[in-house]
Design a protein around this motif. Structure first.
Motif, PDB file in Angstrom:
ATOM      1  N   ALA A 283     -18.585  -4.071 -32.266  1.00 32.30           N
ATOM      2  CA  ALA A 283     -17.911  -5.314 -33.017  1.00 32.30           C
ATOM      3  C   ALA A 283     -18.905  -6.502 -33.197  1.00 32.30           C
ATOM      4  N   GLU A 284     -18.637  -7.338 -34.196  1.00 35.47           N
ATOM      5  CA  GLU A 284     -19.043  -8.582 -34.314  1.00 35.47           C
ATOM      6  C   GLU A 284     -18.257  -9.542 -33.391  1.00 35.47           C
ATOM      7  N   ARG A 285     -18.925 -10.286 -32.960  1.00 32.66           N
ATOM      8  CA  ARG A 285     -17.886 -11.455 -32.281  1.00 32.66           C
ATOM      9  C   ARG A 285     -16.935 -11.910 -32.791  1.00 32.66           C
ATOM     10  N   SER A 286     -17.006 -12.026 -34.333  1.00 32.34           N
ATOM     11  CA  SER A 286     -15.853 -12.559 -34.968  1.00 32.34           C
ATOM     12  C   SER A 286     -14.742 -11.486 -35.029  1.00 32.34           C
ATOM     13  N   GLU A 287     -14.967 -10.192 -35.046  1.00 37.89           N
ATOM     14  CA  GLU A 287     -13.974  -9.023 -34.874  1.00 37.89           C
ATOM     15  C   GLU A 287     -13.376  -8.949 -33.442  1.00 37.89           C
ATOM     16  N   SER A 288     -14.182  -9.320 -32.487  1.00 33.21           N
ATOM     17  CA  SER A 288     -13.633  -9.550 -30.980  1.00 33.21           C
ATOM     18  C   SER A 288     -12.510 -10.720 -31.162  1.00 33.21           C
ATOM     19  N   GLY A 694      -7.819 -22.363 -26.316  1.00 36.76           N
ATOM     20  CA  GLY A 694      -6.578 -22.201 -26.805  1.00 36.76           C
ATOM     21  C   GLY A 694      -6.914 -21.543 -28.147  1.00 36.76           C
ATOM     22  N   CYS A 695      -6.111 -20.496 -28.210  1.00 33.55           N
ATOM     23  CA  CYS A 695      -6.141 -19.915 -29.548  1.00 33.55           C
ATOM     24  C   CYS A 695      -5.061 -20.221 -30.628  1.00 33.55           C
ATOM     25  N   VAL A 696      -5.602 -20.609 -31.793  1.00 35.06           N
ATOM     26  CA  VAL A 696      -4.630 -21.347 -32.691  1.00 35.06           C
ATOM     27  C   VAL A 696      -4.609 -20.324 -33.777  1.00 35.06           C
ATOM     28  N   TYR A 697      -3.544 -20.035 -34.245  1.00 26.32           N
ATOM     29  CA  TYR A 697      -3.069 -19.528 -35.739  1.00 26.32           C
ATOM     30  C   TYR A 697      -2.261 -20.582 -36.596  1.00 26.32           C
ATOM     31  N   ASP A 698      -2.671 -20.424 -37.506  1.00 27.30           N
ATOM     32  CA  ASP A 698      -2.093 -21.440 -38.540  1.00 27.30           C
ATOM     33  C   ASP A 698      -0.883 -21.026 -38.903  1.00 27.30           C
ATOM     34  N   GLU A 700       0.067 -19.794 -41.888  1.00 29.00           N
ATOM     35  CA  GLU A 700       0.018 -18.706 -42.547  1.00 29.00           C
ATOM     36  C   GLU A 700      -0.403 -17.310 -41.856  1.00 29.00           C
ATOM     37  N   GLY A 701      -0.519 -17.371 -40.327  1.00 25.10           N
ATOM     38  CA  GLY A 701      -1.241 -16.364 -39.704  1.00 25.10           C
ATOM     39  C   GLY A 701      -2.667 -16.230 -39.669  1.00 25.10           C
ATOM     40  N   GLN A 702      -3.550 -17.420 -40.286  1.00 23.37           N
ATOM     41  CA  GLN A 702      -4.870 -17.334 -40.183  1.00 23.37           C
ATOM     42  C   GLN A 702      -5.335 -17.559 -38.616  1.00 23.37           C
ATOM     43  N   LEU A 703      -6.286 -16.923 -38.213  1.00 23.82           N
ATOM     44  CA  LEU A 703      -6.916 -17.316 -36.946  1.00 23.82           C
ATOM     45  C   LEU A 703      -7.898 -18.756 -36.986  1.00 23.82           C
ATOM     46  N   VAL A 704      -7.541 -19.712 -36.568  1.00 22.84           N
ATOM     47  CA  VAL A 704      -8.194 -20.969 -36.565  1.00 22.84           C
ATOM     48  C   VAL A 704      -9.440 -20.631 -35.730  1.00 22.84           C
ATOM     49  N   MET A 709     -17.465 -21.783 -32.092  1.00 26.11           N
ATOM     50  CA  MET A 709     -17.523 -23.130 -32.785  1.00 26.11           C
ATOM     51  C   MET A 709     -16.194 -23.782 -32.885  1.00 26.11           C
ATOM     52  N   ASP A 710     -15.067 -22.778 -32.584  1.00 24.00           N
ATOM     53  CA  ASP A 710     -13.908 -23.289 -32.519  1.00 24.00           C
ATOM     54  C   ASP A 710     -12.968 -23.010 -31.434  1.00 24.00           C
ATOM     55  N   TYR A 711     -13.344 -21.930 -30.541  1.00 30.15           N
ATOM     56  CA  TYR A 711     -12.888 -21.450 -29.576  1.00 30.15           C
ATOM     57  C   TYR A 711     -13.613 -22.012 -28.452  1.00 30.15           C
ATOM     58  N   CYS A 712     -13.247 -22.884 -27.464  1.00 29.30           N
ATOM     59  CA  CYS A 712     -13.798 -23.488 -26.689  1.00 29.30           C
ATOM     60  C   CYS A 712     -14.057 -22.789 -25.284  1.00 29.30           C
ATOM     61  N   MET A 713     -15.359 -22.039 -25.111  1.00 31.59           N
ATOM     62  CA  MET A 713     -15.534 -21.443 -23.947  1.00 31.59           C
ATOM     63  C   MET A 713     -16.026 -22.308 -22.736  1.00 31.59           C
ATOM     64  N   PRO A 714     -15.684 -22.130 -21.401  1.00 34.02           N
ATOM     65  CA  PRO A 714     -16.249 -22.743 -20.445  1.00 34.02           C
ATOM     66  C   PRO A 714     -17.874 -22.636 -20.408  1.00 34.02           C
TER      67      PRO A 714
END
Ligand code: FES
Ligand code: FES
Lengths: 786, 155
Positions: A283-288, A694-698, A700-704, A709-714
Motif C-alpha cells: 500500500a501507498e500511505r494514501s491507500e492506508s 481526527g478523520c474527516v469525510y466531507d 460527499e464521502g470524500q476523505l479530507v 499533511m491533513d491527518y495530524c499524527m503525534p
C-alpha cells in the motif's frame, strides 16, 4: 540469587539487533523469484454503480500481465464478519456481502474495483490509468450522527435506514427508576472521534502459488496469520488449510488495524493461482488512509445519576456507532461487547442501561483500534465522573474514591455482564496523585494564571477487559471463533529450546518476554531460547495478538506446555536416576532426587531424551517436545489511573501537556522495560486522539484527511515525557498472574487530557469541547464562552 | 535509461535507473538494501532517512540520479563490522524501538543531530525529530536513546 534475565527483569530485547542494523524482514522486503507487482484500482466515489469496466487498453499496456475485476472472481466468497450481534428484538444484524473486488457497486472511496498486475509496480500503475471504468454516482452518507436519520442516503438495500443492528445491555426499567429518584443527573453529548490507525508500515501482501505442490503462500502484514488462513481459506477462496500457508514476517505495528482479513490479501492470493507467478502489493500511505479499517467513531448521549453524597445510582447511555460500508472482521463486537460491558468502569454503579445502534455509511470499514470499545467506554464514564464532580463541587479524586469497587470486594459482578477478578483502584489513584503532585496543583494553576496561561488537571481512572476471551463466553455472545491460544516448547538434544507461539509480535517484544519465561522455568540461558511466531507452517495454531491478550492467553499456553515438558523431563530424570518421578524435584535447571544429592542438569536430561538407549518404551517415549492450548477462564482486568495537566494559551487556543502521570495495575510483570514502553506508546496514541487526530469525510464521502499533511499524527515535539509506574494485584485465574498492558495508555489518556482541558476552561464556563481539541476548537470555545 | 554512479556504505555502485526512480527505490529495489523503509508518500514520516554526503536526507524525496557522485550512508553501513554504532547501542539500551519500522530513519536522523550538536537537550531532540514519525513508542524512549547516544558519540 534471582537471575538477571528471568521473570521480572528488564532484559534488553533479543529482536532489537536486526532492527537497529536494518536487517528486519518486513513483507515489502521479501521478493519472490519471478515476482510481479499489483496495483489496485480504487473507487474515487463514495457511492456509485459500476456501469462498465473496459480492461483492453490496460491489458495492452507495457509490462501488464493480467487485469482482473470483480466479475472475474467467480466462485469466491465474501470477506466474513466474525461476530454475530442480535438486535434487541432478537433479529440478527444485517450482514451484507463484502466481495474482495466490487462487483456492481462501490460503497466508499478507496473500494477496490480491479487489480492490474505487471512486471513492475510502475507499469502496473501506468496500466491502471488505462482502465476505462464507468460509474453512475449515487447519493452518499458519511456522517455518524445523521446516518440513521430519515432521508439519509441508503448504503445497502437490505439495511433500511442504514441500521445494522439495534442492541442493548442492562436493566432499562431499573435504570429509569433510579434516574427518577436521583438528586443529581449529569448529562453529556459525546463524540468519540474517528481515527486512522497509521501503523508506520503500510499494509502489504505477496501471493504465491507453487505449481508442484498446489500450495498457496500468502506473506502478509497481519497480527494473526492463522486467523487469516482460516478466514481467507475457508470463507473466501476455499483453499484447504493444508494447501495454504500464511506468513506474517516482521510487522511494523498493528494497533488492531492488522487483525482483519483484507480484500487485497485474498485477491493477490487468488490471482497468483491464475497467473502462476508471485504477486506483490504494498500500500501507498494514501491507500492506508483510505482502506485500513478505521477506529472509534461513536456519537453518544450519556447520563449519570447520583445521590446527594455523590454515590452513583445509575448510568444511561445511547450510542450510534459507525460501521463504515462493510462489516470488517470484528467490527460488530467493538461497540457492543467491548464497549458497553465496560460502562461500570471502576465503580459500583448498581444499574446501567446502554443502547447501541450500528450504522452503515459510505466510509471505510471501522473496526478495532488500540483499545477497541474500551477507550470509548472509558471516555464516556470518566467524562461523566469529572463533569459530575465539577457540577456537585466535589473533588474529582474524592468522588471517584466514594464510588470505587473496594479492594476487598473481588470477585465483583458488574451490572453489565463482566465479573472483575481483582484490583486495587484506590492504590493506583493514590500513586498517580502523588506522582503528579495533586496537592500542589492549585499553586501551579495560580502561577500559570499569572503567566497568562490557563492550567487544568484531569483524571482518568480506567478499567479494561483484556485477555480475550473465554471461548464459551465469547461464543455465547456471538463470536464465531474460539479465543484460546497455543504454544509448543521444543527442547533440542543439546538443551537449547525453540518455543512456538500462536501470538504474534509486531513491536511488543514477545521474542524476549516469552523467552524469559522459558529460560526462568527451565533454568537455561536466555540466549539458548528462540521464540518463533508468524508462520502457519511452523506453528501448530494461533489466534494471534490483539486486545492485550498475548501474555495472558499465549503466555498461559506457554506455561501449560512448560508444565508438560517438566513432567516429561522428570520422568526421564527419574529413569536415569533410578528413582520414582514423584521424588524428583526440578529447580534452577537441576533435577534432584529429593532428600539426596543425586542430581542431573537440564541438558543431560534433554540429551537422554533423544538417546533413549534403555528407555522402558512402554512407559517412556523418546523426545522432549510438548504443546498446549489454553482457553482463559475469564477476561483479565488491567486498571489504573492516568492524570494529565495542561496549559492553554487563551490567545491561540494551543494546549500544551505539561505533566502526565500514570499508575497501572497489570498484574505480574515479566519485563518492566517492555511494559513501560507499551504504556508510553498507548499514551502517545491517546494524546493523539485527544489533541490532534481526527478523520474527516466531507458531505460527499470524500476523505479530507487522507495524508500526513491533513491527518495530524503525534510527533516528538507534541508530547512530553511521561511519569509511569505500576502496581500489582496478580490475576487470580491465569498461571502467570498477568493482565496485559498494551492498550492501557490509549484507553486512559483521552479522558485524562480532555478532563484537564475542561478543568482549565471551567472558569470561563466552557461546557463542551470535542476531540480532537485542536487550537482552533479550543480558541472557538473560549471565544464563544467569553 | 540514465546511469547513476555513487558510493553507498563505502562501496562504489553504478546502476541504470529510470529517470523517475527515487533514491529509496535504488536502495531497496535495485540494491536490496531494505533497511531503509518507506512509510509515506508525502515526505513526512522519515522512515527513509539516510545520509547523503554526511547529512540526513529523506531518500523518498530525492531522485536516484540526483545522488550522482554522492556518498550515501544507510542503516546497513552504520555499524563498524560487528561493532554497533553508539546510537544503535543507545536505541537498544533505552528501548527506543518497538516494531522497528521507524527505527532506521530515527537512528540515521539522530546521528546527524548528534554530529551537529554534541549535547542536545530534550527539547532540541524533540524538535529535531519532528520529521520522523513513530507510532509505537510515544517517543519517550526514543528521546532518551538519542540523548544517551549523542553523549556516547562524544566519547
Ligand atoms: S517515506 Fe515517508 S518521508 Fe520518506
Ligand atoms: S517503533 Fe514502531 S513505528 Fe517506531
Amino acid at each position: 540469587m534471582p537471575r538477571d534475565d528471568g521473570i521480572g527483569a528488564a532484559v534488553r530485547r533479543k529482536e532489537d539487533y536486526r532492527f537497529i542494523t536494518g536487517q528486519g524482514t518486513y513483507t515489502d522486503d521479501i521478493n519472490r523469484p519471478g515476482q510481479v507487482h499489483a496495483w489496485f484500482q480504487r473507487s474515487p466515489h463514495a457511492h456509485a454503480a459500476i456501469e462498465s469496466i473496459d480492461t483492453k487498453a490496460a491489458l495492452a499496456a507495457p509490462g501488464v500481465v493480467a487485469v482482473f475485476t470483480g466479475q472475474d472472481m467467480t466462485g469466491v466468497g465474501g470477506l466474513p464478519c466474525g461476530w454475530l450481534i442480535n438486535s434487541r428484538d432478537g433479529k440478527p444484524m444485517v450482514e451484507p456481502p463484502h466481495m474482495p473486488l466490487a462487483t456492481d457497486r462501490v460503497r466508499h472511496v478507496g473500494d477496490q474495483v480491479a487489480i492490474v498486475i505487471a512486471e513492475t509496480k510502475e507499469q502496473a500503475r501506468d496500466g491502471a490509468e488505462k482502465l476505462a471504468i464507468k460509474y453512475r454516482i449515487l447519493p452518499a452518507i458519511s456522517d455518524t450522527a445523521t446516518a440513521l436519520k430519515p432521508g439519509a442516503a441508503q448504503v445497502w438495500e437490505q439495511a433500511p435506514g442504514n441500521l445494522c443492528y439495534d442492541w442493548e445491555i442492562g436493566d432499562k426499567a431499573g435504570t429509569d427508576a433510579a434516574f427518577a429518584k436521583a438528586a443529581h443527573v449529569t448529562k453529556l453529548e459525546i463524540v468519540n472521534n474517528r481515527l486512522i490507525p497509521n501503523a508506520m508500515e503500510p499494509r502489504a501482501a505477496i501471493g504465491d502459488f507453487d505449481r508442484a505442490t498446489g500450495e498457496y503462500t500468502l506473506y502478509t502484514t497481519t497480527q494473526n496469520p492463522h486467523v487469516i488462513r482460516l478466514l481467507m481459506g475457508a470463507f473466501v477462496l476455499h483453499i484447504p488449510e493444508h494447501k495454504l500457508r500464511v506468513v506474517a514476517p516482521d510487522v511494523g505495528g498493528g494497533f488492531g488495524s492488522k487483525i482483519f482479513h483484507y480484500a487485497e490479501e485474498a485477491v493477490v492470493t487468488w490471482a497468483a493461482g491464475k497467473v502462476k507467478r508471485p504477486i506483490k502489493w504494498t500500500a501507498e500511505r494514501s491507500e492506508s488512509f483510505l482502506t485500513d479499517a478505521h477506529g472509534r467513531d461513536h456519537v453518544t448521549t450519556a447520563e449519570l445519576a447520583l445521590d446527594t453524597a455523590g454515590k452513583f445510582l445509575a448510568m444511561r447511555v445511547a450510542t450510534t456507532a459507525n460501521m463504515g460500508a462493510y462489516l470488517s472482521t470484528f467490527a460488530t463486537s467493538v461497540p457492543t461487547y467491548l464497549y458497553a460491558t465496560l460502562l461500570a468502569g471502576e465503580y459500583t454503579t448498581p444499574v446501567i442501561y446502554a443502547n447501541v445502534k450500528a450504522a452503515f455509511t459510505n466510509t471505510a470499514p471501522v473496526d478495532a483500534y488500540r483499545g477497541a470499545g474500551r477507550p470509548e467506554a472509558t471516555f464516556v464514564v470518566e467524562r461523566l465522573v469529572d463533569t459530575a464532580a465539577a457540577e456537585m463541587k466535589i473533588d474529582p479524586a474524592e468522588l471517584r474514591r466514594r464510588n470505587f469497587v473496594p479492594a476487598d470486594a473481588f470477585p465483583y459482578q458488574t451490572p453489565v455482564a463482566l465479573q472483575y477478578d481483582s484490583g486495587n483502584y484506590a492504590a493506583t489513584l493514590d500513586d498517580a496523585l502523588k506522582a503528579i503532585d495533586y496537592a500542589g496543583f492549585e499553586a501551579r494553576r495560580e502561577a500559570a494564571t499569572k503567566r497568562g496561561r490557563m492550567r487544568g488537571i484531569g483524571l482518568s481512572t480506567y478499567i479494561e477487559a483484556c485477555g480475550i476471551a473465554p471461548s464459551a463466553v465469547a461464543g455465547a455472545l456471538g463470536a464465531r471463533a474460539g479465543l484460546y491460544e497455543s504454544a509448543e516448547v521444543r527442547v533440542h538434544p543439546t538443551g537449547s529450546v525453540t518455543m512456538f507461539t500462536g501470538s504474534h509480535s509486531h513491536g511488543q517484544g514477545h521474542e524476549t518476554t516469552f523467552a524469559q519465561i522459558v529460560a526462568e522455568r527451565l533454568g537455561v540461558p536466555l540466549a539458548n531460547v528462540e521464540v518463533v511466531h508468524g508462520d502457519t507452517n511452523r506453528i501448530q495454531f494461533g489466534m494471534g495478538t490483539y486486545g492485550s491478550r498475548s501474555l495472558a492467553v499465549g503466555g498461559s499456553a506457554l506455561v501449560k506446555a512448560l508444565d508438560k515438558v517438566e513432567a516429561k523431563a522428570k520422568k526421564i530424570a527419574a529413569h536415569m536416576l533410578e528413582a520414582s518421578a514423584a521424588d524428583i524435584e526440578f529447580k534452577d535447571g537441576k533435577f534432584t532426587v529429593s532428600g539426596t544429592d543425586r542430581s542431573l542438569e537440564f541438558g543431560q536430561v534433554a540429551l537422554q531424551a533423544y538417546i533413549p538407549h534403555n528407555f522402558p518404551h512402554a512407559d517412556l517415549e523418546p523426545g522432549l517436545n510438548e504443546s498446549a492450548f489454553y482457553d482463559p477462564l475469564n477476561f483479565t482486568f488491567p486498571a489504573g489511573c492516568h492524570i494529565c495537566e495542561v496549559e492553554i494559551d487563551p490567545e491561540t487556543g494551543v494546549t500544551q501537556i505539561v505533566n502526565f502521570a500514570a499508575s497501572d495495575d497489570f498484574g505480574n510483570i515479566i519485563n518492566p522495560m517492555i511494559v513501560e514502553g507499551q504504556v508510553h506508546g498507548g499514551i502517545g496514541q491517546g494524546v493523539g486522539q485527544a489533541l490532534l487526530e481526527g478523520c474527516v469525510y466531507d458531505g460527499e464521502g470524500q476523505l479530507v484527511t487522507g495524508s500526513y499533511m491533513d491527518y495530524c499524527m503525534p510527533r516528538a515535539d507534541d508530547l512530553p515525557s511521561f511519569k509511569v509506574s505500576t502496581r500489582s494485584t496478580p490475576c487470580p485465574h491465569n498461571p502467570l498472574g498477568v493482565k496485559g498492558c498494551g492498550e492501557a495508555g490509549a484507553i486512559a489518556a483521552p479522558a485524562a487530557v480532555m478532563n484537564a482541558i475542561m478543568n482549565a476552561l471551567a472558569p470561563l464556563g466552557v461546557k463542551r469541547v470535542d476531540m480532537p481539541a485542536t487550537p482552533q476548537r479550543v480558541w472557538q470555545a473560549i471565544r464563544a464562552a467569553g | 535509461m540514465p546511469t547513476v554512479s555513487l558510493t553507498i556504505n563505502g562501496k562504489k555502485v553504478s546502476r541504470e535507473v529510470e529517470a523517475r526512480t527515487l533514491l529509496v527505490q535504488l536502495l531497496r529495489e535495485h540494491l536490496s538494501l531494505t533497511g531503509t523503509h518507506v512509510g509515506c508518500d508525502t515526505s513526512q514520516c522519515g522512515a527513509c532517512v539516510v545520509h547523503v554526503n554526511g547529512r540526513s536526507a529523506k531518500s523518498c524525496t530525492m531522485l536516484a540520479v540526483q545522488a550522482e557522485g554522492a556518498d550515501v550512508l544507510t542503516i546497513e553501513g552504520l555499524a563498524k563490522g560487528e561493532q554497533l554504532h553508539p546510537m544503535q547501542e543507545a536505541f537498544r539500551e533505552h528501548h527506543g524501538l518497538q516494531c522497528g519500522f521507524c527505527t532506521p530513519g530515527m537512528i540515521m536522523s539522530a546521528v546527524d543531530l548528534a554530529n551537529r550538536n554534541k549535547e542536545p537537550t530534550e527539547r532540541q531532540v524533540r524538535e529535531w525529530l519532528e520529521g520522523n514519525l513513530c507510532r509505537c513508542t510515544g517517543y519517550h524512549n526514543i528521546v532518551k536513546a538519542v540523548m544517551a547516544g549523542a553523549r556516547a558519540m562524544k566519547g
